[in-house]
Structures are given as structure tokens and as C-alpha cells.
Design a protein around this motif. Structure first.
Motif, PDB file in Angstrom:
ATOM      1  N   TYR A  71       6.890  69.551  36.353  1.00 45.82           N
ATOM      2  CA  TYR A  71       7.665  68.721  35.612  1.00 45.82           C
ATOM      3  C   TYR A  71       7.083  68.331  34.338  1.00 45.82           C
ATOM      4  N   ALA A  72       5.613  68.144  34.277  1.00 40.72           N
ATOM      5  CA  ALA A  72       4.915  67.695  33.178  1.00 40.72           C
ATOM      6  C   ALA A  72       4.720  69.011  32.176  1.00 40.72           C
ATOM      7  N   ALA A  73       4.539  70.105  32.727  1.00 38.25           N
ATOM      8  CA  ALA A  73       4.476  71.319  32.139  1.00 38.25           C
ATOM      9  C   ALA A  73       5.675  71.769  31.463  1.00 38.25           C
ATOM     10  N   TYR A  98      13.561  62.015  31.333  1.00 41.29           N
ATOM     11  CA  TYR A  98      12.375  62.278  30.591  1.00 41.29           C
ATOM     12  C   TYR A  98      11.173  61.774  31.462  1.00 41.29           C
ATOM     13  N   VAL A  99       9.981  61.316  30.900  1.00 41.21           N
ATOM     14  CA  VAL A  99       8.852  60.778  31.680  1.00 41.21           C
ATOM     15  C   VAL A  99       9.096  59.736  32.733  1.00 41.21           C
ATOM     16  N   ASP A 100      10.244  58.845  32.311  1.00 39.74           N
ATOM     17  CA  ASP A 100      10.429  57.861  33.515  1.00 39.74           C
ATOM     18  C   ASP A 100      11.171  58.303  34.745  1.00 39.74           C
ATOM     19  N   SER A 101      11.668  59.704  34.692  1.00 42.09           N
ATOM     20  CA  SER A 101      11.878  60.266  35.910  1.00 42.09           C
ATOM     21  C   SER A 101      10.709  60.644  36.751  1.00 42.09           C
ATOM     22  N   SER A 102       9.689  61.205  36.194  1.00 39.67           N
ATOM     23  CA  SER A 102       8.594  61.367  36.799  1.00 39.67           C
ATOM     24  C   SER A 102       7.693  60.189  37.287  1.00 39.67           C
ATOM     25  N   LEU A 103       7.989  59.303  36.797  1.00 34.71           N
ATOM     26  CA  LEU A 103       7.428  57.887  37.309  1.00 34.71           C
ATOM     27  C   LEU A 103       8.189  57.514  38.276  1.00 34.71           C
ATOM     28  N   ALA A 104       9.636  57.254  38.282  1.00 33.71           N
ATOM     29  CA  ALA A 104      10.533  56.955  39.417  1.00 33.71           C
ATOM     30  C   ALA A 104      10.367  57.919  40.886  1.00 33.71           C
ATOM     31  N   ILE A 120      -0.979  63.000  34.128  1.00 29.32           N
ATOM     32  CA  ILE A 120      -0.815  64.192  33.564  1.00 29.32           C
ATOM     33  C   ILE A 120       0.507  64.384  32.481  1.00 29.32           C
ATOM     34  N   ASN A 121       0.994  63.112  32.274  1.00 23.24           N
ATOM     35  CA  ASN A 121       1.929  62.939  31.382  1.00 23.24           C
ATOM     36  C   ASN A 121       1.513  62.525  29.932  1.00 23.24           C
ATOM     37  N   ALA A 122       0.277  62.516  29.925  1.00 20.10           N
ATOM     38  CA  ALA A 122      -0.504  61.608  28.866  1.00 20.10           C
ATOM     39  C   ALA A 122       0.123  62.206  27.343  1.00 20.10           C
ATOM     40  N   TYR A 123       0.312  63.607  27.304  1.00 19.13           N
ATOM     41  CA  TYR A 123       0.572  64.159  26.155  1.00 19.13           C
ATOM     42  C   TYR A 123       2.000  63.530  25.469  1.00 19.13           C
ATOM     43  N   ALA A 124       3.053  63.794  26.577  1.00 20.05           N
ATOM     44  CA  ALA A 124       4.357  63.128  26.141  1.00 20.05           C
ATOM     45  C   ALA A 124       4.388  61.541  25.891  1.00 20.05           C
ATOM     46  N   LEU A 125       3.688  60.911  26.760  1.00 22.67           N
ATOM     47  CA  LEU A 125       3.653  59.569  26.724  1.00 22.67           C
ATOM     48  C   LEU A 125       2.894  59.035  25.193  1.00 22.67           C
ATOM     49  N   LYS A 126       1.949  59.734  24.907  1.00 17.26           N
ATOM     50  CA  LYS A 126       1.235  59.404  23.630  1.00 17.26           C
ATOM     51  C   LYS A 126       2.026  59.785  22.504  1.00 17.26           C
TER      52      LYS A 126
END
Ligand code: TYD
Length: 208
Positions: A71-73, A98-104, A120-126
């Protein structure tokens, strides 16, 4: 040119997200607002290929960690292929999950934890924090009843429902942690009322 705004939509399966995205698409087109709609996982050649791997029933042996990494890739590729070019052109980018789906789903429901999934989602989060995230707040129980009616509730596969309840709890935790970004809409209302709440949020946040 001013950069476009990045808007994401989140919610449990069956929350009515697709209907809201369709209504928003009609609204934006009618009002001549430049935008793109995209989705995760997917939204581009490589990301769609990863989506197929992720959602295929043939890959049941995939580990939770591998799932989260894919998902992150797919997200990183999608940001480069579709999100960044549209934002640079000043367009509104509306992304279905988006990232919140990965968190949930991965951090909470699969139990991988916030630390691992955030890392693993640091790139998107930042680099690509959404300007607004609309969370359609509907419990999985309510979504299930809406889809199947009360009579079939007994036949519910319990493990499935337990998973979706954890997804919902994950979303609530994310929303509570970032109230400025994550705007909750009551998904129990009629689609038109939900949509008028969505429009109000996007207007208040300066996206429309
Ligand atoms: P999809 O058919 O697009 O469902 P929906 O219409 O509900 O968005 O499938 C996407 C599935 O992928 C959905 O069950 C949620 C899941 N998912 C994750 O588990 N993690 C993620 O990071 C993303 C983006 C989606």
C-alpha cells in the motif's frame, strides 16, 4: 500558479463514499472547477498493478507487513504519477482513500501498530499531508444493515465484522488526533444531506 488543494475521502466499507464522490464530481464539473479524481490503491499503471496484487483473492498468504508495504509503495508511485502533477497545475486533487486507510486498516485492524505504519508512510506523511480529509462516519454495523437489512444480520461473518469494527475505531482515533485536518461527516443522514455537509466543509477550508 498557486498549488492545488489535496482532499482525501475516508470511511469504512459501505459508508457511502462512492456516492459522495460521484456527487462531488458532478458539482465540480458543473461549476467548472479544475480537478482530478483518483483513488488508492491505484491511479496509474504501476499503482494499479500493485492494486491487483493487493486485492486479488489469490494472494491470501500475503503477510500483513507485506500488505502494508505494498500500500505504501503504491502510494509513493501514485503521488508522483498523478497527485503531484495535478497539484502543480493548480488543480483540486480528490483522492478516494489515502494514508488514513493504512492507519485504520493496517495499523489498527491488522494490528501492525501506528509506529510501523507511520514509518513506512513517512514519505507521504511528510510531503503530501492532505489539506482536508473528509471522514464519512458510519459504523460497520450501520453500513451492513443499510446494505443487507436487519434480517440478515445474524448471518454476519463475525471475524469480518470484528475486523471492520477495528477499522472504524482506527478512523475515530485518527480523527481525534488530527481534528484540524480530519473533518467528520455523519454518514447516517440522507446522501443529499451528507453532501451538503461535505460542501460546507470544503468551502470552510477554502478548497472551493
Ligand atoms: P475498494 O474496492 O477501492 O474499496 P472502497 O470502495 O471501499 O474504497 O478497495 C480498497 C480496499 O483497500 C478497502 O477495503 C480498503 C483497503 N485499503 C487498505 O487496507 N489500506 C490502504 O492503505 C488503502 C488505500 C486501502
Amino acid at each position: 500558479m498557486a498549488r492545488g488543494k489535496f482532499i482525501t475521502f475516508e470511511g469504512c466499507d459501505g459508508c457511502g463514499k462512492s456516492t459522495q464522490l460521484r456527487l462531488l464530481s458532478e458539482y465540480l464539473t458543473k461549476n467548472g472547477i479544475p480537478h482530478i479524481f483518483t483513488r488508492e490503491p491505484g491511479g496509474g499503471k504501476i499503482s494499479e498493478a500493485i492494486r491487483e496484487i493487493l486485492l486479488s483473492g489469490k494472494n491470501m498468504e500475503m503477510t500483513d507487513e507485506c500488505e502494508a508495504l505494498l500500500y505504501a509503495a503504491s502510494r509513493v508511485q501514485h503521488l508522483s504519477d498523478r497527485v503531484e502533477p495535478a497539484l502543480a497545475e493548480g488543480k483540486l486533487v480528490i483522492c478516494d482513500r489515502y494514508v488514513d486507510s493504512s492507519l485504520a486498516y493496517q495499523a489498527y485492524a491488522r494490528g501492525l501498530g501506528m509506529d510501523f505504519v507511520s514509518k513506512i508512510n513517512a514519505y507521504a506523511l511528510k510531503n503530501y499531508r492532505p489539506d482536508v480529509t473528509v471522514f464519512i462516519d458510519l459504523t460497520p454495523e450501520a453500513a451492513f444493515l443499510r446494505k443487507h437489512g436487519a434480517d440478515e444480520n445474524d448471518r454476519l461473518e463475525q471475524a469480518g465484522m470484528a475486523f471492520h469494527k477495528r477499522v472504524y475505531e482506527g478512523y475515530k482515533a485518527v480523527a481525534a488526533a488530527e481534528p484540524d485536518r480530519v473533518c467528520c461527516v455523519d454518514g447516517n443522514q440522507t446522501p443529499d444531506k451528507v453532501f451538503s455537509d461535505v460542501l460546507n466543509i470544503l468551502k470552510t477550508k477554502g478548497c472551493l
